[in-house]
Design a protein around this motif. Structure first.
Motif, PDB file in Angstrom:
ATOM      1  N   LEU A  48       0.945  -0.619  -0.258  1.00 35.99           N
ATOM      2  CA  LEU A  48       0.179   0.112   0.200  1.00 35.99           C
ATOM      3  C   LEU A  48       0.913   1.289   0.056  1.00 35.99           C
ATOM      4  O   LEU A  48       0.787   2.093  -0.561  1.00 35.99           O
ATOM      5  N   LYS A  49       2.241   0.957   0.292  1.00 35.78           N
ATOM      6  CA  LYS A  49       2.788   2.617   0.765  1.00 35.78           C
ATOM      7  C   LYS A  49       3.522   2.964  -0.378  1.00 35.78           C
ATOM      8  O   LYS A  49       3.867   3.801  -0.770  1.00 35.78           O
ATOM      9  N   MET A  50       3.815   1.992  -0.946  1.00 33.03           N
ATOM     10  CA  MET A  50       4.557   2.326  -2.502  1.00 33.03           C
ATOM     11  C   MET A  50       3.166   2.002  -3.290  1.00 33.03           C
ATOM     12  O   MET A  50       3.931   3.026  -4.349  1.00 33.03           O
ATOM     13  N   LEU A  51       2.319   1.933  -3.611  1.00 36.56           N
ATOM     14  CA  LEU A  51       1.363   2.269  -4.566  1.00 36.56           C
ATOM     15  C   LEU A  51       0.352   3.784  -4.055  1.00 36.56           C
ATOM     16  O   LEU A  51       0.834   5.014  -4.621  1.00 36.56           O
ATOM     17  N   ALA A  52       1.281   4.033  -2.729  1.00 39.66           N
ATOM     18  CA  ALA A  52       1.234   5.108  -2.598  1.00 39.66           C
ATOM     19  C   ALA A  52       2.422   6.348  -2.330  1.00 39.66           C
ATOM     20  O   ALA A  52       1.835   7.802  -2.336  1.00 39.66           O
ATOM     21  N   GLY A  53       3.048   5.794  -3.319  1.00 42.63           N
ATOM     22  CA  GLY A  53       4.170   6.767  -3.074  1.00 42.63           C
ATOM     23  C   GLY A  53       5.298   7.224  -2.210  1.00 42.63           C
ATOM     24  O   GLY A  53       6.459   7.614  -2.420  1.00 42.63           O
ATOM     25  N   LEU A  54       4.554   6.550  -0.979  1.00 45.74           N
ATOM     26  CA  LEU A  54       5.641   6.337   0.430  1.00 45.74           C
ATOM     27  C   LEU A  54       7.156   5.845   0.501  1.00 45.74           C
ATOM     28  O   LEU A  54       8.545   6.245   0.980  1.00 45.74           O
ATOM     29  N   ILE A  55       7.268   3.991  -0.349  1.00 46.13           N
ATOM     30  CA  ILE A  55       7.957   3.822  -1.213  1.00 46.13           C
ATOM     31  C   ILE A  55       8.455   3.450  -2.138  1.00 46.13           C
ATOM     32  O   ILE A  55       7.541   3.787  -3.203  1.00 46.13           O
ATOM     33  N   ALA A  56       9.926   3.825  -2.908  1.00 41.80           N
ATOM     34  CA  ALA A  56       9.927   2.856  -4.149  1.00 41.80           C
ATOM     35  C   ALA A  56      10.322   1.887  -4.220  1.00 41.80           C
ATOM     36  O   ALA A  56      11.558   1.370  -2.853  1.00 41.80           O
ATOM     37  N   PRO A  68       5.339   6.213 -15.374  1.00 46.74           N
ATOM     38  CA  PRO A  68       6.427   5.185 -14.566  1.00 46.74           C
ATOM     39  C   PRO A  68       6.319   5.719 -13.303  1.00 46.74           C
ATOM     40  O   PRO A  68       6.070   7.584 -13.786  1.00 46.74           O
ATOM     41  N   VAL A  69       6.096   5.501 -11.925  1.00 45.81           N
ATOM     42  CA  VAL A  69       6.452   6.299 -10.509  1.00 45.81           C
ATOM     43  C   VAL A  69       8.002   6.149 -10.777  1.00 45.81           C
ATOM     44  O   VAL A  69       8.050   5.060  -9.715  1.00 45.81           O
ATOM     45  N   ARG A  70       8.142   7.132 -10.274  1.00 44.96           N
ATOM     46  CA  ARG A  70       9.765   7.187  -8.961  1.00 44.96           C
ATOM     47  C   ARG A  70       9.458   8.458  -8.116  1.00 44.96           C
ATOM     48  O   ARG A  70       9.789   9.270  -8.604  1.00 44.96           O
ATOM     49  N   LEU A  71       8.712   8.452  -7.127  1.00 46.12           N
ATOM     50  CA  LEU A  71       8.591   9.679  -6.669  1.00 46.12           C
ATOM     51  C   LEU A  71      10.008   9.953  -6.192  1.00 46.12           C
ATOM     52  O   LEU A  71      10.143  11.551  -6.133  1.00 46.12           O
ATOM     53  N   ASP A  72      10.900   8.889  -5.188  1.00 41.94           N
ATOM     54  CA  ASP A  72      12.230   9.531  -5.062  1.00 41.94           C
ATOM     55  C   ASP A  72      12.993  10.423  -6.715  1.00 41.94           C
ATOM     56  O   ASP A  72      13.860  11.754  -5.914  1.00 41.94           O
ATOM     57  N   ARG A  73      12.812  10.409  -7.674  1.00 37.28           N
ATOM     58  CA  ARG A  73      12.829  11.068  -8.521  1.00 37.28           C
ATOM     59  C   ARG A  73      12.157  12.740  -9.004  1.00 37.28           C
ATOM     60  O   ARG A  73      12.215  13.269  -9.937  1.00 37.28           O
ATOM     61  N   MET A  74      10.967  12.853  -8.717  1.00 30.65           N
ATOM     62  CA  MET A  74       9.360  13.426  -8.400  1.00 30.65           C
ATOM     63  C   MET A  74       9.903  14.817  -8.440  1.00 30.65           C
ATOM     64  O   MET A  74      10.939  15.069  -7.745  1.00 30.65           O
ATOM     65  N   ARG A  75       9.883  15.753  -9.388  1.00 27.78           N
ATOM     66  CA  ARG A  75      10.242  17.623  -9.064  1.00 27.78           C
ATOM     67  C   ARG A  75       8.884  17.624  -8.142  1.00 27.78           C
ATOM     68  O   ARG A  75       7.711  16.695  -7.847  1.00 27.78           O
ATOM     69  N   ARG A  76       8.763  18.307  -6.947  1.00 30.52           N
ATOM     70  CA  ARG A  76       7.606  18.930  -6.168  1.00 30.52           C
ATOM     71  C   ARG A  76       5.705  18.944  -6.603  1.00 30.52           C
ATOM     72  O   ARG A  76       5.690  18.226  -5.398  1.00 30.52           O
ATOM     73  N   GLU A  77       6.228  19.807  -7.837  1.00 24.00           N
ATOM     74  CA  GLU A  77       4.676  19.960  -8.694  1.00 24.00           C
ATOM     75  C   GLU A  77       4.112  18.589  -8.800  1.00 24.00           C
ATOM     76  O   GLU A  77       2.810  18.000  -8.219  1.00 24.00           O
ATOM     77  N   GLU A  78       5.256  17.299  -8.921  1.00 21.69           N
ATOM     78  CA  GLU A  78       4.313  16.396  -9.627  1.00 21.69           C
ATOM     79  C   GLU A  78       4.258  15.174  -8.593  1.00 21.69           C
ATOM     80  O   GLU A  78       3.484  14.841  -8.313  1.00 21.69           O
ATOM     81  N   ALA A  79       4.947  15.129  -7.137  1.00 21.98           N
ATOM     82  CA  ALA A  79       5.080  14.885  -6.395  1.00 21.98           C
ATOM     83  C   ALA A  79       3.289  14.950  -5.706  1.00 21.98           C
ATOM     84  O   ALA A  79       2.657  15.127  -5.080  1.00 21.98           O
ATOM     85  N   GLN A  80       3.299  16.536  -5.701  1.00 24.49           N
ATOM     86  CA  GLN A  80       2.024  17.046  -5.173  1.00 24.49           C
ATOM     87  C   GLN A  80       0.687  16.082  -5.728  1.00 24.49           C
ATOM     88  O   GLN A  80      -0.480  15.833  -5.225  1.00 24.49           O
ATOM     89  N   LEU A  81       0.731  16.160  -7.205  1.00 24.16           N
ATOM     90  CA  LEU A  81      -0.327  16.490  -8.065  1.00 24.16           C
ATOM     91  C   LEU A  81      -0.469  15.057  -8.031  1.00 24.16           C
ATOM     92  O   LEU A  81      -1.505  14.175  -7.783  1.00 24.16           O
ATOM     93  N   TYR A  82       0.511  14.304  -8.186  1.00 20.35           N
ATOM     94  CA  TYR A  82       0.418  12.514  -7.439  1.00 20.35           C
ATOM     95  C   TYR A  82      -0.283  11.804  -5.831  1.00 20.35           C
ATOM     96  O   TYR A  82      -1.154  11.417  -6.091  1.00 20.35           O
TER      97      TYR A  82
END
Lengths: 256, 302
Positions: A48-56, A68-82
């Motif tokens: 669940l945390k992986m789907l939420a983008g909390l862990i990669a 593709p989702v890699r939240l650790d490489r996302m820009r701030r706006e992209e992460a917020q949108l996700y």
């Protein structure tokens, strides 16, 4: 229904620990209601945390909303949108409630998005009225009962109008009345077309809020992915993963 | 059979086990180490409930905007701490008591909480510095080889009064203002959002820790049968605090994750802004006038 999540050959392990997943693949469509089942420690919360983008993931790919989702490489706006698209309700409501009042708690997310305060407060009132929690708005979170905390935590996730709502053990510590409230809310969200994913041990409630069940074995691998009713009727399967004991029985008519 | 004089039987009674009860109405009876530790946790919640009860009352300080209350409180605290005049110091204390009365605080309770312990302790601990060891002069009071001069005793008295005055206004502010309103007020006073966020989180963690700690202590108490030595209890409490630290660390990580999931990116967006009303300005003016009268009185009466 389009695909909303696609996990392909995902591997993950916590530092200095045995791997949780070595080769996990899973696909979730928009609007689905999915129950993730399994014994404690099988990897439900990690998924669940992986789907939420909390862990990669350590390896493999996760695609969400077609990218593709890699939240650790996302820009701030992209992460917020996700995070706006994917809401998450923690198992322990206490961790989700960190503001001085429930009203501020609900306002927190929209304010971070830069929505004007007046508009946010109107949305807070509207949502609270819709969920029947207006009386809680001016209370401090730590004064609330377990059920009230859960309601506030769910409201704090819903205020961002997520497309997907992920709930970790949502019925934990809830009395029957609060459980009924939760079922009603989840069914309403499902009617609105939201995708619901939740981990639970409450097998008796699963048929009321999920259509599909993903069952994890104790080896952290998915051992079944079927319609809920079919899964719960397969007692041998549930017993084989130690999710129920041999005296467990269900009433199929409960699922009607 | 070997007996240990330090052995003490825990005689505690804990009514109710629910978290909500643990938060305020648990009655813990006993004098053992465990009971005292539990009492400390319990008092934290009781104080919070006490503040919330008074903050929701219909009194003068409750009606005023938090910003004005912060400003007026600071004005009196600064004046008291920078004045040597007994008239100003006593007048400030009386003003705070009058404010407490007009804010419907229980006066007896107010005096007990503010004046009974800390100012008295400050006075007592100031005495060595106020004695003939440091301040020479005409003896006013002699105790063995040590004597106290009038100037020495006045110094100790001033320290105690300053402490009491500062406590009075801090108490008034916190008892008459909900935490959320106080934080909103600070935000509107342009205190950095990061600082307010830290205050809020600290406030939240205190109660999370106290709640978790209470439950651990209660679990221990309920499994305690027979005599437990004080040393055993202290050993347990030491271990429990280690566990509590690990638990709180996990919780803090998840709290941060919860914040990130709701859009937190390192800076807090501000909350709503409320306009000041006529009452708020009047309160500020009246506070300033009273303070001016006290200061002028201080010059006249010394």
């Amino acid at each position: 229904m389009g695909e909303i999540f696609n996990l392909s050959h995902v591997a993950f392990s916590y530092p200095m620990a045995e791997p949780i997943f070595t080769d996990l693949s899973l696909s979730i469509d928009s609007g689905e209601r999915i129950a993730v089942l399994g014994v404690n420690g099988c990897g439900k919360s990690t998924l669940l945390k992986m789907l939420a983008g909390l862990i990669a993931p350590g390896s493999g790919t996760i695609e969400a909303f077609g990218s593709p989702v890699r939240l650790d490489r996302m820009r701030r706006e992209e992460a917020q949108l996700y995070h706006q698209k994917v809401g998450y309700v923690f198992q322990d409501s206490d961790v989700q409630l960190f503001c001085a009042s429930v009203r501020e708690e609900l306002a927190f997310g929209p304010l971070q998005k830069g929505i004007p305060a007046e508009q946010v407060m109107e949305e807070v009132e509207e949502l609270a009225a819709g969920l029947g929690i207006e009386k809680l708005l001016d209370q401090a979170p730590f004064h609330l009962s377990g059920g009230e905390k859960k309601k506030a935590a769910i409201a704090s996730a819903l205020i961002l109008r997520p497309e997907v709502l992920i709930l970790d053990e949502p019925t934990n510590n809830l009395d029957p009345r609060s459980q009924t409230w939760l079922l009603r809310v989840l069914n309403r969200l499902s009617d609105e077309g939201k995708t619901l994913i939740f981990a639970t041990h409450a097998l008796d409630l699963v048929p009321h809020i999920a259509d599909r069940a993903v069952l994890f074995g104790e080896n952290h691998e998915i051992c079944a992915d079927r319609p809920v009713r079919e899964m719960l009727e397969d007692k041998d399967l549930l017993r084989s993963v130690n999710l129920v004991d041999e005296h467990f029985h269900t009433h199929p008519w409960d699922f009607e | 059979m070997k007996t240990d004089k330090t052995d003490r039987t825990e005689k505690t009674e804990i009514n109710g086990t629910g978290r909500r009860n643990a938060g305020g109405t648990n009655r813990i009876v006993g004098r053992g180490f465990l009971a005292r530790t539990l009492m400390r946790f319990s008092e934290l919640f009781e104080n919070e409930l006490y503040n919330n009860r008074y903050a929701s009352m219909d009194g003068l300080w409750q009606a005023v905007d938090a910003r004005m209350k912060v400003i007026v409180s600071l004005m009196f605290i600064v004046a008291a701490n920078s004045s040597r005049s007994l008239a100003v110091l006593i007048g400030t204390g009386i003003t705070a008591a009058v404010f407490a009365g007009t804010s419907r605080l229980n006066l007896r309770d107010y005096l007990r909480r503010v004046w009974k312990y800390l100012p008295v302790l400050v006075f007592v601990f100031s005495l060595p510095g106020a004695s003939s060891w440091l301040i020479k002069g005409t003896p006013l009071l002699t105790i063995g080889p040590v004597y106290f001069t009038e100037a020495g005793l006045l110094t100790a008295l001033r320290a105690a009064l300053r402490t009491g005055d500062s406590l009075s206004f801090a108490f008034l502010l916190l008892a008459s203002t909900r935490w959320a309103d106080l934080m909103a007020g600070l935000s509107r006073m342009h205190i950095p959002d990061g600082f307010i966020a830290i205050l809020n989180m600290a406030y939240r963690y205190i109660f999370l820790m106290a709640s978790a700690g209470t439950e651990m202590m209660q679990a221990r108490y309920l499994r305690t049968v027979g005599k437990i030595s004080s040393a055993e209890n202290r050993k347990y409490v030491g271990g429990a605090f280690g566990q509590l630290f690990v638990k709180v660390r996990r919780i803090s990580e998840e709290v941060y994750q919860a914040m990130v999931l709701r859009g937190y990116q390192g800076t807090f967006a501000g909350a709503e802004r409320r306009r000041l009303r006529m009452l708020d300005y009047l309160f500020l003016i009246v506070g300033a006038v009273i303070l001016m009268i006290l200061i002028i009185g201080g010059y006249i009466f010394g």
